[in-house]
Design a protein around this motif. Structure first.
Motif, PDB file in Angstrom:
ATOM      1  N   ARG A  91       1.714   8.099  -2.148  1.00 41.48           N
ATOM      2  CA  ARG A  91       1.169   8.328  -3.095  1.00 41.48           C
ATOM      3  C   ARG A  91       0.395   9.967  -2.953  1.00 41.48           C
ATOM      4  O   ARG A  91       0.586  10.976  -3.761  1.00 41.48           O
ATOM      5  N   LYS A 123       0.969  -1.402  -0.037  1.00 45.35           N
ATOM      6  CA  LYS A 123      -0.116  -0.073  -0.093  1.00 45.35           C
ATOM      7  C   LYS A 123       0.909   1.167  -0.053  1.00 45.35           C
ATOM      8  O   LYS A 123       1.599   1.802   1.188  1.00 45.35           O
ATOM      9  N   ARG A 124       0.802   1.936  -1.146  1.00 51.76           N
ATOM     10  CA  ARG A 124       1.778   3.123  -1.076  1.00 51.76           C
ATOM     11  C   ARG A 124       1.274   4.355  -0.734  1.00 51.76           C
ATOM     12  O   ARG A 124       0.637   5.254  -1.683  1.00 51.76           O
ATOM     13  N   SER A 125       1.000   4.473   0.602  1.00 51.91           N
ATOM     14  CA  SER A 125       0.440   5.642   1.173  1.00 51.91           C
ATOM     15  C   SER A 125       1.160   6.915   0.884  1.00 51.91           C
ATOM     16  O   SER A 125       0.607   7.977   0.960  1.00 51.91           O
TER      17      SER A 125
END
Ligand code: PBG
Length: 323
Positions: free
Chosen positions: A7, A3-5
């Motif tokens: 971004r 999960k690329r928070s």
């Protein structure tokens, strides 16, 4: 999948879009200290850049507050005369009553809140009527009611009892209603702790108790659940806004109260919190502006709708710079 928070953190624009909490001019209440006499604008040594004003010097600060777009002040009076029952507090020509009338004359739209308590007016410095060394709860309620009505008569929009007597919200509500002030609201200092963070204020308001402390009536800092019970009781008694005080060390109480009651909430960013930031800022240890904005934002995030703060003027200027 990872999960690329990050971004949603890549640019200022995106960060602005997803920001959950904001601080605005509408959140700020500025404390004002008024004194008898003329020609007085005297810096309060324990609360740098905050002043004691005599009535005739109010126009300059009210103009500044108005220009900055601050919507509300909370008044504290320092009387010339003190006695056992704090008579100056309910004198229709007392210092706060005169200040209310003056401020309303200068800017009728400024929301004028008054701190209702007896400690600045009693010669013993306690927040009520003494029987021996004990503050008599029910006797004090009669005086608090008289003070509140006197403030309302002078034109106060909102009454803020800070004494911590049991039943004061109902007593004040009844007194206001009976005297034709049904539209005057009550912001109760509901969970008010017996805190060392009030130190600088007591110098500003000349209100330190002459013996003992306030632990008979203000709350034990160890008690969060009790704070919630106090808030529940004040809402039941008719408080329109409930407050947690101090702010920073009590954000758990703010958060829990907001979740439980969903009522309008204020916090008091008290004198000790202000003084610590000012002192560390002056020593070059912290970035005063960044720290202040972060602190006040955290109060909003916890659930406060309103913040009483000695930083109000600074914050208003900083918010304008960012526009
Ligand atoms: C009056 C009152 C106090 C404060 C607000 N109203 C002092 C106290 O309870 O001793 C403290 C405000 C501050 O520290 O900034 N009872």
């Amino acid at each position: 999948m990872l999960k690329r928070s990050r971004r949603l953190r890549v640019s200022e624009g995106i960060r602005d879009l997803v920001r959950e909490t904001t601080l605005s001019l509408n959140d700020l209440i500025y404390p004002l200290f008024v004194v008898e006499g003329t020609g007085i604008k005297k810096e309060i040594s324990s609360l740098e850049r905050n002043y004691h004003y005599s009535i005739d010097r109010l126009p300059e600060i009210i103009e500044e507050i108005t220009k900055l777009g601050i919507k509300s002040v909370i008044l504290f009076g320092i009387p010339d005369k003190k006695d056992a029952c704090g008579s100056e507090a309910f004198n229709d020509n007392g210092i706060v009553q005169k200040a209310i009338r003056k401020i309303k004359e200068l800017n009728e739209n400024l929301v004028v809140i008054t701190d209702v308590c007896m400690c600045e007016y009693t010669d013993h410095g306690h927040c009520g009527i003494l029987h021996g060394h004990y503050v008599d709860n029910d006797e004090t309620l009669k005086f608090l009611s008289k003070i509140a009505v006197s403030h309302a008569k002078a034109g106060a929009d909102m009454i803020a009892p800070s004494d911590m007597m049991d039943g004061r919200v109902r007593a004040i509500r009844d007194a206001l209603d009976e005297n034709g002030f049904k539209e005057v609201s009550i912001m109760a200092y509901s969970a008010k702790y017996a805190s060392a963070f009030y130190g600088p204020f007591r110098e500003a308001a000349n209100s330190a108790p002459s013996f003992g402390n306030r632990k008979q009536y203000q709350m034990d800092p160890a008690n969060g659940n009790e704070g919630l019970r106090e808030i529940a009781q004040d809402l039941e008694e008719g408080a329109d806004i409930v407050m947690v005080k101090p702010a920073l060390s009590y954000l758990d109480v703010v958060k829990a109260a907001k979740e439980r009651f969903n009522a309008p909430m204020a916090v008091y960013n008290v004198s000790g919190e202000y003084a610590m930031v000012k002192a560390a800022g002056k020593m070059g240890l912290i970035d005063e502006k960044a720290i202040t904005m972060e602190m006040l934002l955290s109060m909003k995030r916890a659930g406060a709708d309103l913040i009483i703060t000695y930083f109000a003027l600074d914050v208003a200027r900083w918010l304008k710079e960012e526009e």
